[in-house]
Design an enzyme around this catalytic site. Structure first.
Site, short mmCIF file in Angstrom:
data_model
loop_
_atom_site.label_atom_id
_atom_site.label_comp_id
_atom_site.label_asym_id
_atom_site.label_seq_id
_atom_site.Cartn_x
_atom_site.Cartn_y
_atom_site.Cartn_z
N ASN A 1 0.81 -1.28 -0.11
CA ASN A 1 0.12 0.07 0.21
C ASN A 1 0.85 1.39 0.03
O ASN A 1 1.94 1.22 0.43
CB ASN A 1 -0.94 -0.08 1.10
CG ASN A 1 -0.19 0.59 2.44
OD1 ASN A 1 -0.14 1.67 2.79
ND2 ASN A 1 0.28 -0.42 3.04
N ASN B 1 3.86 5.11 16.20
CA ASN B 1 4.02 4.51 14.95
C ASN B 1 5.45 5.21 14.19
O ASN B 1 5.40 6.17 13.57
CB ASN B 1 2.84 4.89 13.81
CG ASN B 1 3.15 4.30 12.51
OD1 ASN B 1 4.14 4.10 11.94
ND2 ASN B 1 2.19 4.74 11.59
N CYS C 1 5.86 3.48 9.37
CA CYS C 1 5.34 3.87 8.09
C CYS C 1 6.71 4.10 7.12
O CYS C 1 7.28 4.95 7.08
CB CYS C 1 4.37 4.73 7.93
SG CYS C 1 3.83 5.00 6.25
N THR D 1 5.17 -2.37 7.79
CA THR D 1 5.30 -2.95 6.45
C THR D 1 6.78 -2.81 6.14
O THR D 1 7.44 -2.08 6.47
CB THR D 1 4.66 -2.21 5.50
OG1 THR D 1 4.71 -0.74 5.60
CG2 THR D 1 3.02 -2.57 5.86
N CYS E 1 18.37 -32.68 3.19
CA CYS E 1 18.18 -31.36 3.13
C CYS E 1 16.61 -30.84 3.04
O CYS E 1 15.98 -29.80 3.36
CB CYS E 1 18.57 -30.49 1.91
SG CYS E 1 17.74 -31.45 0.17
N CYS F 1 6.99 -32.43 -2.78
CA CYS F 1 6.06 -33.49 -3.13
C CYS F 1 4.61 -33.08 -2.74
O CYS F 1 4.40 -32.56 -1.74
CB CYS F 1 6.45 -34.91 -2.13
SG CYS F 1 5.36 -36.26 -2.38
S1 SF4 Z 1 16.40 -33.41 -2.02
FE1 SF4 Z 1 15.74 -35.27 -0.74
S2 SF4 Z 1 17.01 -37.00 -1.42
FE2 SF4 Z 1 17.89 -34.88 -2.36
S3 SF4 Z 1 19.40 -34.57 -0.89
FE3 SF4 Z 1 17.69 -33.47 -0.14
S4 SF4 Z 1 16.60 -34.85 1.27
FE4 SF4 Z 1 18.11 -36.13 0.20
S1 SF4 Z 2 4.54 -38.08 -5.44
FE1 SF4 Z 2 5.93 -37.14 -6.87
S2 SF4 Z 2 7.19 -35.87 -5.55
FE2 SF4 Z 2 6.20 -37.42 -4.28
S3 SF4 Z 2 7.53 -39.17 -3.97
FE3 SF4 Z 2 6.24 -39.51 -5.77
S4 SF4 Z 2 7.24 -38.88 -7.52
FE4 SF4 Z 2 8.38 -37.97 -5.77
#
Ligand code: SF4
Ligand code: SF4
Ligand SMILES: Cc1cc2nc3c(=O)[nH]c(=O)nc-3n(C[C@H](O)[C@H](O)[C@H](O)COP(=O)(O)OP(=O)(O)OC[C@H]3O[C@@H](n4cnc5c(N)ncnc54)[C@H](O)[C@@H]3O)c2cc1C
Ligand SMILES: Cc1cc2nc3c(=O)[nH]c(=O)nc-3n(C[C@H](O)[C@H](O)[C@H](O)COP(=O)(O)O)c2cc1C
Ligand code: SF4
Lengths: 442, 450
Positions: free
Chosen positions: B73, B131, B134, B200, B380, B387
């Site tokens: 804004n 404030n 801003c 903000t 990681c 997924c």
């Molecule tokens: S993406 Fe999944 S499989 Fe690949 S290094 Fe990271 S945790 Fe392991």
């Molecule tokens: S659904 Fe897709 S992202 Fe999840 S494990 Fe299966 S292939 Fe990998």
């Protein structure tokens, strides 16, 4: 049943034949496209006979690049708009979408596809730049999906193309076979006219190729010829009474319906013979035209129907009744068909056998035969060196679509014996590459 | 039964959900409606010398099917005369004596601060919020974030206010600063009773690529604005945590930034807030979202056995450590639940192209379920984050929990890499494919630019 009244005017006709896949609004397309996961090695692409890069075009739609999306589509499939509306997506791309695996609604790929191509057609956008036309000339017989796809691809490679078409309009069975609730003529022709305009091939309408002088002419004046004639009229069943009035071939009746719309009057009681997709279409259409009773009769069991499950469901949903394991013996009547005598059947080692003493009669006003289409044997017999299989399907090389050592190539229903628009579009395009290789060798 | 009542630096409210100083608190009408719906408190739209606003004031960042995941804004403080606001404060307090009405203030001179403090106190405000946040329009005039970015100026102004304050004073901080604890400390030193954050974030939310001008467009031109909404929550939470953990600050904190549901509120509270303030979510969905907020918060507190906000406030702070204190022996690896996998292969492409090449495809293309190559998995989380199926990829523990050695300890023990090619490099034993192998890969036809 009578879920539908006979349409009195065109508006009522359109209502009875409301589009199964209506066009999306911008908001619908935005929301739907947001769902695509952009799968790696996406299964939807593999399930598309023309291998459209589906995740790419969906992403393009989502990012507001609708013309880019349409180009992605047309690069793989020249009948992109039509296919979005008429493809049996349930068993193709959408059936393969990973969301099905998750028991979720798959992406509405067909509707998204048409959404993108519609904008391009409506605004008459140029998507491709054609090269200079070279010395090569190719003739195409039939301006159905196979012939048109072949023509577009050849034009994109600088080949001059003339199409000879028996009818006065292009698009083949899209406008005279496919059910009107999948696509209306205006939309089908909107795309074929666009292709004709943009790709600069010539179509000679009202030019059936039926004589040897004509095929000779094509052979003498063109470097190659593509046969995209599809299938012929409904075949005879070979039972008494087939000549009677009010006995129709399904394709002929559907063509008439698509042409005359509400002006074609269906009677009270229609029997449709057959168990394929054409039978389902014809039955659905009769019901939507206000026929009081529509009965499908198939000589084998329900499980053996060639029709897709969803097409049968669609017919049932408009009130069509079905009788299985009954074969027609004779069509009854003096001048006009009044009924059909059937006999019950059973299957013995895959063959249908009548069960003696089980005859019965069903009264009707119309008989619609959806029992297969003829092949263009006459045309094929004019051409030296063409081979067909026992069923009359043209034999071609699987990769180049070339007809055994001739300058003829072929694709679409004439080769497959009857598949979908998308298959014809894929084969026509593939054959164009076969032709290009052939031309470059000469 | 859970008590949602809060006492925030002496300001009492029936629940910790306050409307932040913004358009939803522009008028007595709106605030009464909000209290009637169930909001616990409201910080009045910032009062001062009324402004003139531009037309076309907001812009949004939409993400996929989500509208306004970020909101921007270029509005200023109230454009209504002070006397109208004061009259309405009085009316609201009369009708809702149990609810918290906090007057947000922004003026320039010491005299003005003294005057306005007296005015809002007389009108019955339960507290004030200064404030200093801003980031557009007002800062160019030496107010708002211009103050918040100068701890010394901030402290001086707080001192002016404290000279006359008889009600609690909250200082609202700007995030447009490198170290948020500096102004927080200045507020404390100036004598403030509490802090609230964040205001903000300076931003350009988007550009009209046909007209070559950022949003929101004011007659063909635009200016930077202030960014808020769900997108800023992570930034806000980190700043709340920094202030909460600072031993010198130790003031009640009102958490602000992207709160939309009860879960967001719980997160802020666990990181040390004791009330939360909401703006964008109300501007998007209206006051009605309060039902979900209060119901969700009390259900959560019941489940966890918290009987007051105080009890839960800051509960996560002991677990927020410095990186060097984290256990380097802890090892998780990705595990794919084949029953749940839908075969999108997003995990494969994410790990293959974006992480550590620890996920492989089946050599039979018909089998779309990928497999984890554990030796390469660094744990990681990326695959489990991309997924699309809930709990399909889980991170499973592989160490036995017997060892706990952090960076600090390894440094003392001399077992950390110190030279460029040190044998102790963490990634030394990972199988990294040779660069040229990339060009020999079988890629799907549609993977590459044609
Ligand atoms: S993406 Fe999944 S499989 Fe690949 S290094 Fe990271 S945790 Fe392991
Ligand atoms: S659904 Fe897709 S992202 Fe999840 S494990 Fe299966 S292939 Fe990998
Ligand atoms: C009732 C019915 C419903 C269908 N529904 C669907 C559907 O919902 N979805 C779907 O994808 N597919 C459907 N199909 C199939 C689809 O229409 C065909 O697979 C597709 O049209 C085949 O394309 P083609 O180019 O091979 O042949 P056609 O479409 O048959 O085109 C052949 C063209 O050649 C012309 N021609 C023929 N002989 C000559 C000659 N001697 N000289 C000059 N021109 C000639 C014809 O006039 C025609 O224009 C349906 C088919 C039928 C019969
Ligand atoms: C996992 C991760 C690691 C990063 N490492 C670095 C780094 O080593 N050096 C760097 O300059 N920026 C690093 N960044 C910051 C990014 O370069 C980038 O500035 C930031 O992510 C914002 O861009 P984005 O919104 O596209 O992610 C990293 C970002 C991520 C997500
Ligand atoms: S399978 Fe479905 S989700 Fe995956 S890319 Fe294709 S349309 Fe998108």
């Amino acid at each position: 049943m009578a879920e539908f009244n006979a349409p009195a005017n065109e508006a009522e006709f359109d209502k009875n034949f409301a589009q199964l896949k209506p066009h999306m609004t911008k908001t619908q397309a935005y929301l739907e496209s947001s769902r695509c996961l952009f799968c790696y090695d996406a299964p939807c692409i593999k399930a598309c006979p023309t291998a459209i890069d589906i995740p790419l075009f969906i992403r393009q739609i989502h990012s507001g690049n609708v013309n880019g999306a349409a180009k992605t589509i047309y690069e793989s499939n020249y009948l992109g708009n039509t296919c979005g509306k008429v493809c049996p997506t349930e068993v193709l791309c959408e059936g393969a979408c990973v969301f099905v695996e998750a028991n979720e609604k798959p992406l509405e790929i067909g509707r998204l596809q048409t959404y993108a191509t519609q904008q391009v057609l409506a605004n008459d956008k140029d998507l491709f730049t054609l090269p200079e036309t070279g010395k090569n000339k190719v003739a195409i017989i039939g301006a159905g999906p196979a012939g048109l796809a072949c023509a577009c691809e050849l034009r994109l490679h600088g080949v001059a193309v003339d199409i000879y078409e028996a009818k006065t309009k292009a698009s083949g069975l899209i406008s005279h076979g496919v059910a009107p609730y999948k696509i209306q003529n205006e939309e089908a022709w909107g795309e074929t006219d666009y292709l004709e305009r943009k790709f600069g091939f010539r179509i000679f309408y009202g030019h059936p190729v039926t004589e040897v002088t004509q095929t000779k002419y094509l052979e003498d004046n063109y470097d190659a010829v593509f046969i995209g004639t599809g299938l012929g009229k409904t075949s005879q069943m070979g039972i008494p009474g087939e000549h009677l009035q009010n006995v129709f071939g399904a394709v002929e009746l559907i063509e008439k319906l698509r042409d005359q719309k509400n002006k074609l009057h269906f009677p009270g009681n229609v029997i449709v013979l057959g168990g394929g997709n054409t039978a389902m279409d014809a039955a659905s259409e009769a019901a939507r035209m206000g026929a009081k009773e529509v009965t499908l009769v198939y000589r084998r069991s329900k499980n053996e129907m060639g029709a897709y499950e969803f097409e049968y469901d669609l017919a049932k949903s408009v009130g069509v009744k079905a009788i299985f394991n009954a074969a027609p013996v004779e069509i009854l009547g003096d001048e006009k068909a009044k009924g059909i005598k059937f006999i019950r059947t059973k299957e013995v080692q895959g063959k249908v056998e009548p069960i003696a003493g089980t005859e019965f009669v069903l009264d009707c006003d119309w008989v619609v035969k959806a029992t297969g289409q003829e092949k263009h044997r006459n045309l094929f017999s004019l051409i030296q060196g063409l081979h067909t299989d026992a069923a009359g399907k043209l034999l071609v090389d699987a990769a180049s679509y070339r007809c055994m050592a001739t300058k003829y190539f072929a694709g679409g229903d004439a080769v497959s014996g009857g598949q979908e628009v998308v298959n014809a579009a894929a084969e026509g395009k593939q054959a164009a590459f076969g032709i290009l290789t052939f031309l470059n060798k000469e | 039964m859970t008590q949602l009542n809060t006492n925030f630096a002496g300001i009492k409210s029936p629940n910790p959900f306050w409307l932040a100083s913004a358009p939803p608190t522009n008028s007595g009408y709106q605030i009464m409606k909000a209290f009637d719906a169930g909001w616990g408190g409201a910080v009045w739209k910032t009062l001062g010398v009324p402004v003139v606003n531009v037309s076309s004031r907001y812009g949004a960042l939409n993400y996929r099917d989500t509208r306004m995941m970020g909101f921007n804004n270029i509005e200023l403080i109230t454009d209504r005369p002070l006397k109208d606001n004061l009259r309405e404060i009085e009316e609201v307090k009369k009708r809702f004596p149990e609810h918290a009405v906090i007057a947000s203030l922004m003026v320039e001179t010491r005299d003005q601060w003294h005057q306005i403090m007296q005015d809002v106190t007389n009108a019955g405000a339960d507290g004030v919020e200064l404030n200093f946040g801003c980031p557009h329009g007002m800062c160019e005039r030496g107010m708002g974030s211009a103050v918040g970015q100068e701890p010394r100026v901030l402290k001086t102004i707080v001192e002016w206010v404290m000279e006359v304050a008889t009600i609690p004073v909250i200082v609202k901080l700007t995030p447009n600063i490198t170290d948020i604890t500096k102004p927080a400390l200045a507020a404390k030193e100036g004598g403030a009773n509490a802090i609230s954050l964040i205001n903000t974030i300076q931003s350009i939310v988007g550009v009209d690529i046909d007209r070559f001008v950022p949003y929101p467009v004011v007659d063909g031109k635009s200016t930077n604005g202030g960014y808020c909404g769900p997108a800023v929550k992570p930034i806000a939470m980190n700043m709340v945590k920094n202030c909460a953990q600072h031993p010198g600050v130790q003031l009640p904190i009102s958490g602000i930034g992207g709160v939309e549901n009860w879960r967001d509120a719980v997160e802020f509270i666990l990181l040390g807030a004791s009330t939360v303030q909401v703006c964008t979510a109300v501007m998007h969905y209206g006051f009605g979202i309060i039902r979900e907020l209060t119901e969700g918060l009390s259900r959560y507190m019941d489940e966890k056995g918290f009987s007051s906000i105080e009890q839960m406030s800051g509960k996560a702070l002991p677990n927020v450590k410095h990186w060097e204190d984290l256990n380097l022996q802890y090892k998780v690896v990705a595990h794919i639940n084949e029953e749940k996998c839908i075969g999108c292969q997003l995990c494969f492409t994410a790990c293959e192209d974006g992480a550590h090449q620890a996920i492989r495809l089946n050599s039979n293309p018909a089998i779309r379920i990928p497999a984890v190559f554990e030796e390469n998995c660094v744990g990681c989380n990326l695959c489990s984050l991309v997924c699309p199926v809930e709990n399909c990829i889980t991170m499973e523990r592989r160490d036995d929990g017997s060892e706990n050695i952090n960076w600090k300890e390894r440094t003392l023990a001399g077992t950390v890499p110190v030279s460029f090619n040190d044998e102790l490099a963490g990634g030394l034993h990972h199988t990294v494919p040779m660069p040229m192998e990339a060009l020999q890969k079988d890629l799907p036809r549609h993977y590459k630019v044609k």
